[in-house]
Design an enzyme around this catalytic site. Sequence first.
Site, PDB file in Angstrom:
ATOM      1  CD  GLU A 283       9.243   1.044   1.063  1.00 18.47           C
ATOM      2  OE1 GLU A 283       8.297   0.815   0.305  1.00 18.47           O
ATOM      3  OE2 GLU A 283       9.247   2.003   1.880  1.00 18.47           O
TER       4      GLU A 283
ATOM      5  CB  SER B   2       3.233   9.411   2.771  1.00 19.55           C
ATOM      6  OG  SER B   2       2.199   9.201   1.815  1.00 19.55           O
ATOM      7  CE  LYS B   3       4.833   1.540   2.118  1.00 23.81           C
ATOM      8  NZ  LYS B   3       6.179   1.531   1.633  1.00 23.81           N
ATOM      9  NE  ARG B   4      -1.333   9.443   0.911  1.00 22.48           N
ATOM     10  CZ  ARG B   4      -1.190  10.542   0.203  1.00 22.48           C
ATOM     11  NH1 ARG B   4      -1.617  10.593  -1.037  1.00 22.48           N
ATOM     12  NH2 ARG B   4      -0.616  11.603   0.723  1.00 22.48           N
TER      13      ARG B   4
END
Length: 502
Positions: A268, A258-260
Amino acid sequence: MQIRDRYAPSPTGLQHIGGVRTALFNYLFARSKNGSFILRLEDTDRTRFDQSFVQNLYDTFSWLGFRWDEGPDTGGRAGPYIQSERFALYREYAQKLIDAGKAYYCFCSAERIDRVRREREEASSKGISRETGYDRFCRSIPAPEAAARVAAGEAHTIRLKIPLGESTRFHDELLGDIEWKNEDINSDPVLLKSDGFPTYHLANVVDDHLMEISHVLRAQEWLPSTPLHVIMYHSFGWAPPVYCHLPMVMGQDGKKLSKRHGAASIDEFRCQGFLSEALINYIALLGASYEEGKDIYSLDELAARFSLEKLNKAPAVFDYKKLEWYNAYYLRRKSDEDLAALMLPYAVDAGLFAAPGTAPDTGQKAVFTAAMPLIRERINFPGEGPDKLRYLFSDPPLPAKEEFFPRKADLSCTVELLHSGKACAESLALAPNDESAEAFVKAFAGQNGLKLGDLLMPLRVAITGSRVSPPLFGSLRLLGPEKSLFRIDRALTYLESGRAAD
Ligand code: GLU
């Protein structure tokens, strides 16, 4: 059997690694079997839908460079491929289940359903009962009575009748035989909502059937929905497709990517300067193994090798460093022109040619392109290039005097060496290639009793402004004799300034 598979994203977010991996595996599987790969937009969740996510989907895949055989923009024999354009069909098929006695009308209000759910959850948490969810209150309403209430305009949903006291079995190509007790499946789920909109489950199953999808390759998070889907196939009297739930993609910490963990959306990665070839190659290896010891595959090579047997059961761990390695690999194989084109926007932004935002003139562009061999091996991202080449377009700031000193040399020795360097500079700048430059400078050093490294260090700093720089001979050639000599003189003046006081 004609192989048909699909990527069925819900346009409720940007395309990310997991989604693209699913799409890619479906694409490769279809290609490997001479089948068809289909794109279907599952936009039944209108509250989270956003047209910009649809655009992002098209942009992402056109950038990645692989396409579907049938889809909203391509057309095909099983369209439309956007679920919101198929709502009438879902109503028709929900009605078929009602007529077959496999589904029923439910007239319960949202308040009642909430209350029942809460009460049952409480009872189950206290261990009084195992049952949760809807209590099947309307399941026992006689069909004619229910039909009359619908005809009279009473608000209703349509729910699936999950067969009670049974189990549902299916085979997953990767995970093997799976069996679920029906009582563990969401109790009589809604298929058609009171506003006439289908739920995800109904639309997904009806479409897979009508689009003649033979194989469903999808993320493992959908595994809990599969028993329900299998029951729906049986209720309709249809054969379910072959299922294959793909291995999860995790971050290094073992949690779902995930983004974490860093970038997760393809946008991106693209903005960071990742190449589409690198992403495709790396994503294709997330959860699949092809040939021992071979890391590099083109899309065609992958299609030729892909099979469900190549999938791994264990989750794939996303390794940003490995992806970077792929990026460097593919950057290195770009032609000077292609690499320069990739790097040019960064160079313009960085003000390499004049003020930031200014495009190069023809001469600068030619130098920029010709400079690609100097940095190709030194970068992992196109954005890392321009700063390394700045010295070719403007005189670099003069560093501290000590920076010019070869090992064990002092200032006066360095000045002498740079005078020798100056004597070589014109020949080096005019040499046709590195080999002849090197032969010349070696001979010069030999004749003058100089160590090659000592001779070249002050010259390098004078020309590039730094002890660590792209190759010196190539830099001299690109700058030409006039600019090279100017920089050497500038450095000599600087080194000799205030020398008496040193
Ligand atoms: N619309 C679902 C998703 O967003 C599709 C699940 C499936 O492939 O069946 O992932």
